[in-house]
Enzyme design. Structure first.
Site, PDB file in Angstrom:
ATOM      1  N   LEU A 145       0.460  -1.025  -0.414  1.00  0.00           N
ATOM      2  CA  LEU A 145       0.110  -0.354  -0.192  1.00  0.00           C
ATOM      3  C   LEU A 145       0.753   1.213   0.034  1.00  0.00           C
ATOM      4  O   LEU A 145       1.376   1.466   0.699  1.00  0.00           O
ATOM      5  CB  LEU A 145      -1.023  -0.366   1.008  1.00  0.00           C
ATOM      6  CG  LEU A 145      -2.087   1.000   1.434  1.00  0.00           C
ATOM      7  CD1 LEU A 145      -2.678   0.340   0.122  1.00  0.00           C
ATOM      8  CD2 LEU A 145      -2.789   1.007   2.198  1.00  0.00           C
ATOM      9  N   ASP A 146       1.293   2.198  -1.090  1.00  0.00           N
ATOM     10  CA  ASP A 146       1.771   3.051  -1.004  1.00  0.00           C
ATOM     11  C   ASP A 146       1.964   4.025   0.292  1.00  0.00           C
ATOM     12  O   ASP A 146       0.271   3.877   0.873  1.00  0.00           O
ATOM     13  CB  ASP A 146       1.591   4.096  -2.388  1.00  0.00           C
ATOM     14  CG  ASP A 146       0.971   3.292  -3.681  1.00  0.00           C
ATOM     15  OD1 ASP A 146       1.867   2.374  -3.852  1.00  0.00           O
ATOM     16  OD2 ASP A 146       0.588   3.568  -4.252  1.00  0.00           O
ATOM     17  N   ILE A 147       3.076   4.601   0.130  1.00  0.00           N
ATOM     18  CA  ILE A 147       3.319   5.338   0.809  1.00  0.00           C
ATOM     19  C   ILE A 147       2.306   6.456   1.467  1.00  0.00           C
ATOM     20  O   ILE A 147       1.901   6.894   2.135  1.00  0.00           O
ATOM     21  CB  ILE A 147       4.347   6.334   1.301  1.00  0.00           C
ATOM     22  CG1 ILE A 147       5.234   7.143   2.851  1.00  0.00           C
ATOM     23  CG2 ILE A 147       4.531   7.307  -0.399  1.00  0.00           C
ATOM     24  CD1 ILE A 147       6.286   7.622   2.081  1.00  0.00           C
ATOM     25  N   SER A 149      -0.587   6.493   0.424  1.00  0.00           N
ATOM     26  CA  SER A 149      -2.359   5.517   0.447  1.00  0.00           C
ATOM     27  C   SER A 149      -2.088   5.446   1.720  1.00  0.00           C
ATOM     28  O   SER A 149      -1.778   4.677   2.961  1.00  0.00           O
ATOM     29  CB  SER A 149      -2.427   4.513  -0.183  1.00  0.00           C
ATOM     30  OG  SER A 149      -2.744   4.984  -1.869  1.00  0.00           O
TER      31      SER A 149
END
Length: 278
Positions: A145-147, A149
């Site tokens: 999970l992107d930084i 997000s």
């Protein structure tokens, strides 16, 4: 007095490989024992190697050595101590905030696992499992999970869960709520966004030189899209949106398979319950 029930046998026969797993038609092609155990859905290959090293796996009645290859007809049994060890492995559901990376620390940002401690354990957790520092050993994210997000992130010690979520043959879908703008339009984006471009988001885009699988993409409200994906390329949703002129201003993962983020507060976590499955 009635007779006491007989104790369960120490060794149990390993089941057949899960449906859809390829097996040699004639049983003549040997495979490594750790792969066979993993294909049976019992554990990961790494965990299988641990079982073999501890003497918990037998083939045709003999304790299996490391690196052994087996045929489809070989009789594989597993010590129930392996089941007990597997039952102690935890899977944790975290509501990841912005600013944390999923895996290893990078560019000065902390990994999400640093949020897993007794003080951040959600009081609403229905599980009876109690936190212990040993649960952090080998705890790793099953997916990214992107930084920038937020939302549901799974961290697990259980190789079966990791294989189910991020294995090559994984079919578990993931649901996201994505707030977008379109050029200068940040309000009622749905009215300004061409329906043909929405169709491209659903099917027709490529990333990294490969066509993407069909996705479910619909408007949740005039400024927010709902994505359901069956794959997880790096920053996939953001890159998909860029290709059709959308800019992502917020992204939240709310579901993985049958497991919902629900009411879990940001920065807090809970255990995957004994009756929960992805």
């Amino acid at each position: 007095m009635p007779d006491s029930p007989a104790p369960a046998p120490r060794w149990r026969r390993a089941p057949a490989p899960a449906a859809g797993k390829p097996t040699p038609a004639d049983g003549a092609s040997p495979v490594r024992l750790n792969k066979r155990l993993a294909d049976m859905g019992l554990c990961s290959r790494r965990e299988a190697d641990e079982w073999i090293e501890r003497g918990w796996v037998r083939v045709n009645g003999q304790v299996a050595p490391m690196g052994l290859k087996v045929l489809a007809a070989d009789h594989v049994t597993v010590d129930r101590q392996a089941d007990a060890a597997q039952a102690q492995r935890v899977t944790i559901l975290l509501h990841k905030p912005v600013g944390y990376v999923s895996g290893q620390a990078e560019d000065g940002h902390l990994p999400a696992v640093t949020l897993i401690h007794a003080q951040s354990h959600w009081r609403g957790d229905a599980s009876r499992t109690r936190f212990a520092p040993a649960q952090l050993r080998g705890l790793a994210p099953a997916g990214r999970l992107d930084i920038d997000s937020v939302g549901l992130l799974v961290l697990t010690q259980d190789g079966r869960v990791a294989r189910q979520l991020i294995g090559e043959d994984s079919t578990v879908d993931k649901e996201y709520l994505v707030r977008v703008s379109f050029g200068e339009v940040a309000v009622n984006v749905q009215a300004a966004f061409p329906p043909a471009q929405l169709a491209r988001l659903r099917h027709g885009l490529s990333l990294d030189g490969q066509p993407l699988k069909p996705a479910q993409v619909d408007w949740q409200n005039p400024e927010q899209l709902r994505f359901v994906l069956n794959e997880g390329k790096k920053r996939q949703i953001r890159r998909m949106c860029e290709q059709v002129g959308l800019h992502v201003t917020g992204l939240k993962r709310v579901r993985i398979g049958r497991v919902q983020l629900g009411q879990l507060p940001v920065g807090q976590w809970r255990y995957l319950g004994p009756g929960e499955t992805f």
